[in-house]
Design an enzyme around this catalytic site. Structure first.
Site, PDB file in Angstrom:
ATOM      1  N   GLU A 116       0.775  -1.240   0.000  1.00 48.04           N
ATOM      2  CA  GLU A 116       0.000   0.000   0.000  1.00 48.04           C
ATOM      3  C   GLU A 116       0.812   1.299   0.000  1.00 48.04           C
ATOM      4  OE1 GLU A 116      -3.084  -0.282   3.001  1.00 48.04           O
ATOM      5  OE2 GLU A 116      -4.167  -1.771   1.836  1.00 48.04           O
ATOM      6  N   GLU A 152      -6.051  -7.858  -0.898  1.00 45.04           N
ATOM      7  CA  GLU A 152      -6.739  -7.731   0.388  1.00 45.04           C
ATOM      8  C   GLU A 152      -8.209  -7.468   0.101  1.00 45.04           C
ATOM      9  OE1 GLU A 152      -5.246  -4.875   3.222  1.00 45.04           O
ATOM     10  OE2 GLU A 152      -3.179  -5.591   3.053  1.00 45.04           O
TER      11      GLU A 152
END
Ligand SMILES: *[C@@H]1O[C@H](CO)[C@@H](O)[C@H](O)[C@H]1NC(C)=O
Length: 318
Positions: free
Chosen positions: A145, A252
């Site tokens: 991320e 995710e």
């Protein structure tokens, strides 16, 4: 077609099976102390949990860890104890015949500072990949991320990681790349279109996107926006993958233990299956021994996600 050929050509018995039964296994990234203490600040995922989930059909495990615990300085030597814990988890997973995704859970930062030296990042990845170069079932995830960074830097860091990994002689493994804005699928075409320029001599790049189904897409609520939000949030990214001839994975996702989220998750997974020419699967966030009562915990046998969601996920397991 081209994309299938990529996976088949790379197969040698270990094609990245298109399954949605994949999960993160947390522990090594827990806590904020650096270096922290094994067993107090952070821990290893349990072999028994890998085994249980693998028996349930999970074929890929993403293993988050912290870069700063592995090397105190980005160009420094390994902390051998921490490396050993990581190797144990990886060895157990790949010993099951499953994929182990190495996930430096660092958000494009080292000691809180945005990583700005692509040379250092490339060198770090070369050193890490050297340790795992002989294991075909390892997948390298360049970083978790990236966010609030120049897009050009995010692209350069991903390219540096790819080049570092291949220069270590790790030539057979998939590489998961991640984009800016927390690598969100729903914002991918707004912020990450430059990521299409990444190149890999081995042709095994997979675009890892994350997608939660709560109102702000952060994965911090048990409430999903609607029963159709899962599919809706990945439609534009799917079109981008097709237009650019790329393969993606949802690295995710999760949902609260309720009917709206279950429908939304099923809808997303159905849509991924319908578009399996460009999607390799999806990884639930997250299992791990220390999640306790965390709303999404996929830890067997009493995690809220494991208890509540396995019957929903089961049809998507191979
Ligand atoms: C988990 O499995 C790995 C790989 O086989 C092994 O090295 C490690 O000791 C195991 N961990 C425990 C706690 O048994």
């Amino acid at each position: 077609m081209k994309i299938n050929a990529l996976f088949l050509a790379a197969a040698a018995g270990t094609a990245l099976a298109r399954s949605h039964c994949k999960a993160s296994e947390s522990g090594l990234e827990f806590g904020t102390d650096i270096p922290g203490t094994y067993g107090t600040t952070y821990t290893n995922p349990l072999n028994s949990s890998f085994q249980t989930l693998n028996a349930d059909g999970f074929n890929t495990f993403r293993i988050p860890f912290l870069m700063e615990r592995l090397t105190t300085e980005i160009t420094g030597d390994f902390n051998e104890d921490y490396l050993e814990h990581l190797v144990e988890a990886v060895d157990y997973v790949t010993g099951l015949g499953a994929y182990a995704v190495l996930d430096p859970h660092n958000y494009g930062r080292f000691n809180g500072e945005i990583i700005s030296s692509t040379d250092n990042f490339q060198a770090w990845w070369k050193k890490v990949a050297t340790e795992f170069a002989d294991n075909d079932l390892v997948i390298f995830d360049t970083n978790n991320e990236y966010h609030d960074m120049d897009e050009s830097l995010v692209v350069s860091l991903n390219q540096a990681a790819i080049d570092g990994i291949r220069s270590a002689g790790a030539k057979t493994q998939y590489i998961f790349v991640e984009g800016n804005s927390y690598t969100g699928a729903w914002t991918w075409t707004d912020v990450n279109t430059d990521m299409s320029s990444l190149t890999d001599t081995e042709g095994k790049i997979v675009y890892e996107m994350h997608q939660y189904l709560d109102s702000d897409g952060s994965g911090t609520s048990e409430t999903c926006v609607s029963s159709t939000i899962g599919k809706e949030r990945i439609e534009k990214a799917t079109a981008w993958l097709k237009e650019n001839g790329k393969v993606g994975v949802i690295g995710e996702f999760a949902g609260g233990n309720n009917d709206v989220c279950k429908e939304a998750v099923s809808g997303m997974l159905d849509y991924l299956s319908e578009n399996s020419d460009v999607w390799a699967g999806a990884l639930w966030w997250s299992a791990g021994p220390w999640w306790g009562s965390y709303m999404y915990s996929m830890e067997p046998a009493s995690g809220a996600g494991y208890e509540g969601f396995m019957s929903t996920l089961k049809p998507y397991c191979p």
